[in-house]
Design a protein around this motif. Structure first.
Motif, PDB file in Angstrom:
ATOM      1  N   ASP A 108       0.819  -1.212   0.000  1.00  0.00           N
ATOM      2  CA  ASP A 108       0.000   0.000   0.000  1.00  0.00           C
ATOM      3  C   ASP A 108       0.852   1.262   0.000  1.00  0.00           C
ATOM      4  N   ALA A 109       2.045   1.195   0.593  1.00  0.00           N
ATOM      5  CA  ALA A 109       2.930   2.359   0.668  1.00  0.00           C
ATOM      6  C   ALA A 109       4.271   2.008   0.026  1.00  0.00           C
ATOM      7  N   PHE A 110       4.915   3.001  -0.512  1.00  0.00           N
ATOM      8  CA  PHE A 110       6.218   2.803  -1.145  1.00  0.00           C
ATOM      9  C   PHE A 110       7.242   2.395  -0.087  1.00  0.00           C
ATOM     10  N   PRO A 111       7.903   1.238  -0.249  1.00  0.00           N
ATOM     11  CA  PRO A 111       8.902   0.788   0.744  1.00  0.00           C
ATOM     12  C   PRO A 111      10.202   1.586   0.611  1.00  0.00           C
ATOM     13  N   LEU A 112      10.181   2.793   1.155  1.00  0.00           N
ATOM     14  CA  LEU A 112      11.278   3.744   0.969  1.00  0.00           C
ATOM     15  C   LEU A 112      12.607   3.219   1.501  1.00  0.00           C
ATOM     16  N   GLY A 113      12.601   2.615   2.677  1.00  0.00           N
ATOM     17  CA  GLY A 113      13.854   2.137   3.263  1.00  0.00           C
ATOM     18  C   GLY A 113      14.555   1.105   2.393  1.00  0.00           C
ATOM     19  N   TYR A 114      13.786   0.149   1.898  1.00  0.00           N
ATOM     20  CA  TYR A 114      14.336  -0.922   1.071  1.00  0.00           C
ATOM     21  C   TYR A 114      14.925  -0.368  -0.228  1.00  0.00           C
ATOM     22  N   PHE A 115      14.148   0.457  -0.916  1.00  0.00           N
ATOM     23  CA  PHE A 115      14.618   0.971  -2.202  1.00  0.00           C
ATOM     24  C   PHE A 115      15.643   2.087  -2.046  1.00  0.00           C
ATOM     25  N   ALA A 116      15.623   2.803  -0.930  1.00  0.00           N
ATOM     26  CA  ALA A 116      16.680   3.773  -0.662  1.00  0.00           C
ATOM     27  C   ALA A 116      18.005   3.043  -0.445  1.00  0.00           C
ATOM     28  N   LEU A 117      17.954   1.902   0.221  1.00  0.00           N
ATOM     29  CA  LEU A 117      19.166   1.105   0.416  1.00  0.00           C
ATOM     30  C   LEU A 117      19.724   0.615  -0.924  1.00  0.00           C
ATOM     31  N   ILE A 118      18.838   0.097  -1.787  1.00  0.00           N
ATOM     32  CA  ILE A 118      19.293  -0.364  -3.105  1.00  0.00           C
ATOM     33  C   ILE A 118      19.852   0.806  -3.909  1.00  0.00           C
ATOM     34  N   ALA A 119      19.157   1.955  -3.878  1.00  0.00           N
ATOM     35  CA  ALA A 119      19.627   3.131  -4.608  1.00  0.00           C
ATOM     36  C   ALA A 119      20.956   3.626  -4.043  1.00  0.00           C
ATOM     37  N   ALA A 120      21.113   3.563  -2.712  1.00  0.00           N
ATOM     38  CA  ALA A 120      22.370   3.992  -2.091  1.00  0.00           C
ATOM     39  C   ALA A 120      23.515   3.061  -2.488  1.00  0.00           C
ATOM     40  N   MET A 121      23.247   1.768  -2.517  1.00  0.00           N
ATOM     41  CA  MET A 121      24.294   0.824  -2.943  1.00  0.00           C
ATOM     42  C   MET A 121      24.670   1.065  -4.408  1.00  0.00           C
ATOM     43  N   THR A 122      23.677   1.319  -5.250  1.00  0.00           N
ATOM     44  CA  THR A 122      23.937   1.605  -6.655  1.00  0.00           C
ATOM     45  C   THR A 122      24.718   2.902  -6.805  1.00  0.00           C
ATOM     46  N   GLY A 123      24.293   3.937  -6.088  1.00  0.00           N
ATOM     47  CA  GLY A 123      24.999   5.220  -6.145  1.00  0.00           C
ATOM     48  C   GLY A 123      26.414   5.125  -5.598  1.00  0.00           C
ATOM     49  N   GLY A 124      26.580   4.403  -4.500  1.00  0.00           N
ATOM     50  CA  GLY A 124      27.922   4.234  -3.926  1.00  0.00           C
ATOM     51  C   GLY A 124      28.854   3.483  -4.857  1.00  0.00           C
ATOM     52  N   ALA A 125      28.355   2.395  -5.435  1.00  0.00           N
ATOM     53  CA  ALA A 125      29.177   1.639  -6.390  1.00  0.00           C
ATOM     54  C   ALA A 125      29.515   2.502  -7.606  1.00  0.00           C
ATOM     55  N   SER A 126      28.553   3.283  -8.073  1.00  0.00           N
ATOM     56  CA  SER A 126      28.794   4.165  -9.218  1.00  0.00           C
ATOM     57  C   SER A 126      29.841   5.216  -8.881  1.00  0.00           C
ATOM     58  N   ALA A 127      29.768   5.786  -7.688  1.00  0.00           N
ATOM     59  CA  ALA A 127      30.738   6.799  -7.274  1.00  0.00           C
ATOM     60  C   ALA A 127      32.148   6.221  -7.251  1.00  0.00           C
ATOM     61  N   ILE A 128      32.292   5.037  -6.703  1.00  0.00           N
ATOM     62  CA  ILE A 128      33.616   4.396  -6.635  1.00  0.00           C
ATOM     63  C   ILE A 128      34.132   4.076  -8.034  1.00  0.00           C
ATOM     64  N   ILE A 129      33.265   3.542  -8.875  1.00  0.00           N
ATOM     65  CA  ILE A 129      33.686   3.159 -10.233  1.00  0.00           C
ATOM     66  C   ILE A 129      34.070   4.386 -11.045  1.00  0.00           C
ATOM     67  N   VAL A 130      33.272   5.449 -10.969  1.00  0.00           N
ATOM     68  CA  VAL A 130      33.569   6.665 -11.741  1.00  0.00           C
ATOM     69  C   VAL A 130      34.870   7.290 -11.256  1.00  0.00           C
ATOM     70  N   ALA A 131      35.054   7.395  -9.949  1.00  0.00           N
ATOM     71  CA  ALA A 131      36.292   7.973  -9.417  1.00  0.00           C
ATOM     72  C   ALA A 131      37.498   7.124  -9.823  1.00  0.00           C
ATOM     73  N   ALA A 132      37.368   5.811  -9.731  1.00  0.00           N
ATOM     74  CA  ALA A 132      38.476   4.927 -10.112  1.00  0.00           C
ATOM     75  C   ALA A 132      38.785   5.040 -11.610  1.00  0.00           C
ATOM     76  N   MET A 133      37.746   5.092 -12.444  1.00  0.00           N
ATOM     77  CA  MET A 133      37.972   5.222 -13.887  1.00  0.00           C
ATOM     78  C   MET A 133      38.678   6.532 -14.219  1.00  0.00           C
ATOM     79  N   ARG A 134      38.278   7.600 -13.551  1.00  0.00           N
ATOM     80  CA  ARG A 134      38.921   8.897 -13.801  1.00  0.00           C
ATOM     81  C   ARG A 134      40.388   8.870 -13.353  1.00  0.00           C
ATOM     82  N   CYS A 135      40.660   8.257 -12.207  1.00  0.00           N
ATOM     83  CA  CYS A 135      42.048   8.181 -11.721  1.00  0.00           C
ATOM     84  C   CYS A 135      42.914   7.362 -12.670  1.00  0.00           C
ATOM     85  N   VAL A 136      42.401   6.222 -13.118  1.00  0.00           N
ATOM     86  CA  VAL A 136      43.154   5.377 -14.053  1.00  0.00           C
ATOM     87  C   VAL A 136      43.396   6.125 -15.366  1.00  0.00           C
ATOM     88  N   ALA A 137      42.365   6.795 -15.868  1.00  0.00           N
ATOM     89  CA  ALA A 137      42.521   7.553 -17.120  1.00  0.00           C
ATOM     90  C   ALA A 137      43.558   8.658 -16.950  1.00  0.00           C
TER      91      ALA A 137
END
Length: 191
Positions: free
Chosen positions: A107-136
């Motif tokens: 009935d309600a949007f499960p904010l905690g669950y999907f915020a956790l998934i979004a945070a994991m996705t955002g965190g992984a993206s941040a690490i990957i982008v920073a690492a790619m820029r450093c390597v480049a």
């Protein structure tokens, strides 16, 4: 004329016989894995290429305007990956494949669950982008001239943007599933 009704398709079905459901399921898993690896691989290569060009542009003095795509092929590949991914997501959403259809059952949007998934996705993206820029950057200049802080900041900005986009996409999927459920319940109530 439908493809399934074509004479050559009917002859092929007579030749190969009935489908084995187990083999079809295993084949689907293989194609899914291949699609994911191919899509993310192409996307990673294109993003790395864009970052390498941008880092080279910054270290060259940034006097000229930045050209996002080195060639039309880069742009065409990125657009193709985007189109294919959007088509697949559209099909999955229409078939109710997103998150095992839990969206339509709550009935309600499960904010905690999907915020956790979004945070994991955002965190992984941040690490990957920073690492790619450093390597480049390490491929262009010595380690003393690398903008470590700037690369980390760009990674964090990308991570925050990916977090927000992912959470927004989940919320849009939730709203769509709820609307679909209401339509189904109304159609069942009319009968």
């Amino acid at each position: 004329m439908k493809f399934e009704n074509a004479k050559i398709v009917q002859k092929w079905r007579e030749y190969v016989g009935p489908k084995d459901e187990r083999l079809v399921a295993e084949e689907g898993k293989m194609y899914k894995t291949g699609y994911i690896l191919l899509s993310f691989g192409i996307l990673a290569i294109l993003i790395y290429g864009i970052m390498a060009q941008q880092v080279a542009w910054v270290h060259a003095g940034a006097n000229e305007p930045f050209n996002l795509f080195a060639s039309p092929i880069d742009m065409a590949m990125l657009l193709w990956v985007a189109v294919v991914s959007l088509v697949c997501v559209g099909h999955q959403t229409r078939k109710g494949y997103v998150d095992t259809n839990r969206f339509g059952q709550t009935d309600a949007f499960p904010l905690g669950y999907f915020a956790l998934i979004a945070a994991m996705t955002g965190g992984a993206s941040a690490i990957i982008v920073a690492a790619m820029r450093c390597v480049a950057e390490l491929q262009i200049v010595p380690a003393q001239e690398v903008f470590w802080g700037a690369d980390l900041a760009v990674g964090i900005v990308f991570g925050v943007l990916i977090f927000a986009a992912t959470l927004l996409a989940f919320y849009a999927s939730f709203k769509s599933a709820k609307a679909s459920r209401v339509k189904i319940e109304e159609s069942l109530g009319d009968e």
